[in-house]
Design a protein around this motif. Structure first.
Motif, PDB file in Angstrom:
ATOM      1  N   GLN A  83      25.787  43.236  50.329  1.00 31.80           N
ATOM      2  CA  GLN A  83      25.034  42.866  49.134  1.00 31.80           C
ATOM      3  C   GLN A  83      23.592  43.357  49.219  1.00 31.80           C
ATOM      4  N   GLN A  84      23.013  43.342  50.420  1.00 33.41           N
ATOM      5  CA  GLN A  84      21.660  43.868  50.600  1.00 33.41           C
ATOM      6  C   GLN A  84      21.592  45.362  50.297  1.00 33.41           C
ATOM      7  N   LYS A  85      22.714  46.062  50.490  1.00 35.63           N
ATOM      8  CA  LYS A  85      22.795  47.493  50.181  1.00 35.63           C
ATOM      9  C   LYS A  85      23.145  47.741  48.717  1.00 35.63           C
ATOM     10  N   GLY A  86      23.316  46.656  47.938  1.00 36.16           N
ATOM     11  CA  GLY A  86      23.625  46.802  46.528  1.00 36.16           C
ATOM     12  C   GLY A  86      25.105  46.969  46.229  1.00 36.16           C
ATOM     13  N   LEU A  87      25.960  46.692  47.199  1.00 32.56           N
ATOM     14  CA  LEU A  87      27.398  46.811  47.000  1.00 32.56           C
ATOM     15  C   LEU A  87      27.991  45.452  46.658  1.00 32.56           C
ATOM     16  N   SER A  88      28.907  45.440  45.705  1.00 33.53           N
ATOM     17  CA  SER A  88      29.634  44.220  45.360  1.00 33.53           C
ATOM     18  C   SER A  88      30.788  44.061  46.334  1.00 33.53           C
ATOM     19  N   VAL A  89      31.088  42.814  46.692  1.00 32.61           N
ATOM     20  CA  VAL A  89      32.163  42.525  47.645  1.00 32.61           C
ATOM     21  C   VAL A  89      33.160  41.579  47.001  1.00 32.61           C
ATOM     22  N   VAL A  90      34.436  41.941  47.087  1.00 28.70           N
ATOM     23  CA  VAL A  90      35.527  41.090  46.638  1.00 28.70           C
ATOM     24  C   VAL A  90      36.381  40.806  47.866  1.00 28.70           C
ATOM     25  N   VAL A  91      36.569  39.537  48.212  1.00 30.75           N
ATOM     26  CA  VAL A  91      37.394  39.185  49.361  1.00 30.75           C
ATOM     27  C   VAL A  91      38.587  38.346  48.911  1.00 30.75           C
ATOM     28  N   GLY A  92      39.583  38.282  49.780  1.00 33.55           N
ATOM     29  CA  GLY A  92      40.759  37.468  49.504  1.00 33.55           C
ATOM     30  C   GLY A  92      41.887  38.227  48.836  1.00 33.55           C
ATOM     31  N   ALA A  93      41.782  39.564  48.763  1.00 35.55           N
ATOM     32  CA  ALA A  93      42.858  40.370  48.184  1.00 35.55           C
ATOM     33  C   ALA A  93      44.039  40.415  49.157  1.00 35.55           C
ATOM     34  N   ALA A  94      45.225  40.562  48.605  1.00 32.49           N
ATOM     35  CA  ALA A  94      46.440  40.613  49.419  1.00 32.49           C
ATOM     36  C   ALA A  94      46.658  42.019  49.972  1.00 32.49           C
ATOM     37  N   ALA A  95      47.420  42.100  51.066  1.00 33.39           N
ATOM     38  CA  ALA A  95      47.764  43.385  51.678  1.00 33.39           C
ATOM     39  C   ALA A  95      48.769  44.096  50.787  1.00 33.39           C
ATOM     40  N   SER A  96      48.255  44.933  49.906  1.00 33.87           N
ATOM     41  CA  SER A  96      49.074  45.625  48.927  1.00 33.87           C
ATOM     42  C   SER A  96      48.670  47.091  48.885  1.00 33.87           C
ATOM     43  N   GLU A  97      49.339  47.855  48.027  1.00 37.95           N
ATOM     44  CA  GLU A  97      49.001  49.261  47.864  1.00 37.95           C
ATOM     45  C   GLU A  97      47.642  49.366  47.175  1.00 37.95           C
ATOM     46  N   PRO A  98      46.791  50.266  47.643  1.00 36.07           N
ATOM     47  CA  PRO A  98      45.436  50.345  47.092  1.00 36.07           C
ATOM     48  C   PRO A  98      45.399  50.691  45.606  1.00 36.07           C
ATOM     49  N   GLU A  99      46.330  51.508  45.127  1.00 38.17           N
ATOM     50  CA  GLU A  99      46.328  51.862  43.708  1.00 38.17           C
ATOM     51  C   GLU A  99      46.571  50.632  42.828  1.00 38.17           C
ATOM     52  N   LEU A 100      47.445  49.735  43.275  1.00 38.96           N
ATOM     53  CA  LEU A 100      47.707  48.502  42.538  1.00 38.96           C
ATOM     54  C   LEU A 100      46.477  47.595  42.559  1.00 38.96           C
ATOM     55  N   ILE A 101      45.824  47.508  43.701  1.00 38.25           N
ATOM     56  CA  ILE A 101      44.612  46.700  43.830  1.00 38.25           C
ATOM     57  C   ILE A 101      43.533  47.222  42.879  1.00 38.25           C
ATOM     58  N   ILE A 102      43.350  48.534  42.856  1.00 41.00           N
ATOM     59  CA  ILE A 102      42.337  49.138  41.980  1.00 41.00           C
ATOM     60  C   ILE A 102      42.676  48.865  40.516  1.00 41.00           C
ATOM     61  N   SER A 103      43.913  49.074  40.145  1.00 40.43           N
ATOM     62  CA  SER A 103      44.334  48.832  38.765  1.00 40.43           C
ATOM     63  C   SER A 103      44.072  47.385  38.357  1.00 40.43           C
ATOM     64  N   ASP A 104      44.473  46.454  39.202  1.00 39.81           N
ATOM     65  CA  ASP A 104      44.262  45.038  38.891  1.00 39.81           C
ATOM     66  C   ASP A 104      42.769  44.700  38.834  1.00 39.81           C
ATOM     67  N   TYR A 105      41.971  45.275  39.713  1.00 39.53           N
ATOM     68  CA  TYR A 105      40.525  45.017  39.706  1.00 39.53           C
ATOM     69  C   TYR A 105      39.910  45.487  38.382  1.00 39.53           C
ATOM     70  N   ILE A 106      40.244  46.703  37.961  1.00 36.88           N
ATOM     71  CA  ILE A 106      39.682  47.248  36.724  1.00 36.88           C
ATOM     72  C   ILE A 106      40.123  46.418  35.521  1.00 36.88           C
ATOM     73  N   LYS A 107      41.378  45.966  35.507  1.00 34.23           N
ATOM     74  CA  LYS A 107      41.890  45.151  34.398  1.00 34.23           C
ATOM     75  C   LYS A 107      41.366  43.717  34.437  1.00 34.23           C
ATOM     76  N   GLY A 108      40.747  43.328  35.562  1.00 34.49           N
ATOM     77  CA  GLY A 108      40.264  41.960  35.693  1.00 34.49           C
ATOM     78  C   GLY A 108      41.360  40.974  36.061  1.00 34.49           C
ATOM     79  N   THR A 109      42.459  41.487  36.606  1.00 32.26           N
ATOM     80  CA  THR A 109      43.592  40.625  36.947  1.00 32.26           C
ATOM     81  C   THR A 109      43.857  40.563  38.451  1.00 32.26           C
ATOM     82  N   LEU A 110      42.935  41.063  39.260  1.00 37.53           N
ATOM     83  CA  LEU A 110      43.131  41.036  40.707  1.00 37.53           C
ATOM     84  C   LEU A 110      43.138  39.591  41.188  1.00 37.53           C
ATOM     85  N   VAL A 111      44.237  39.197  41.811  1.00 39.88           N
ATOM     86  CA  VAL A 111      44.357  37.850  42.342  1.00 39.88           C
ATOM     87  C   VAL A 111      43.778  37.832  43.752  1.00 39.88           C
ATOM     88  N   THR A 112      42.864  36.915  43.983  1.00 47.16           N
ATOM     89  CA  THR A 112      42.283  36.769  45.318  1.00 47.16           C
ATOM     90  C   THR A 112      42.487  35.339  45.790  1.00 47.16           C
TER      91      THR A 112
END
Length: 119
Positions: A83-112
């Motif tokens: 956060q001090q470097k200006g990066l946003s952090v999302v924690v608690g994501a499940a061990a899944s394929e990165p493309e699915l994680i990215i898609s869900d994050y952009i859609k606002g549906t990423l479950v954490t």
């Protein structure tokens, strides 16, 4: 502050091509430039994780162009350093394929869930 031009660069720590549940133990990172509107991955690169040294990854990932870090678990101190470097952090994501994680994050549906890292 970086211009986003409608894009966001997301970094995901990987182990065996899936999100690594423990941030500091990943083998590589997917760095993906994503269109904020469509969710399309415009550019992607797999980068071997550097040797684990406390406090080094925030600067390293910032230098890689990352704006958002999506992780399973990450210590509180590491989150603060990102956060001090200006990066946003999302924690608690499940061990899944990165493309699915990215898609869900952009859609606002990423479950954490809870942050699995307590240090």
């Amino acid at each position: 502050m970086r211009k986003d031009n409608g894009k966001v660069t997301i970094a995901i720590p990987l182990s065996e091509k899936r999100l690594s549940l423990h941030f500091g133990h990943c083998s590589e990172f997917l760095i993906a430039e994503v269109d904020r509107t469509t969710g399309d991955i415009m550019a992607r690169k797999l980068v071997p994780a550097p040797p684990h040294q406390p406090g080094m990854l925030p600067s390293w990932l910032h230098d890689q162009g990352a704006q958002v870090i999506i992780a399973g678990g990450m210590g509180q101190r590491a989150q603060q350093l990102f956060q001090q470097k200006g990066l946003s952090v999302v924690v608690g994501a499940a061990a899944s394929e990165p493309e699915l994680i990215i898609s869900d994050y952009i859609k606002g549906t990423l479950v954490t869930g809870g942050n699995i890292c307590d240090h």
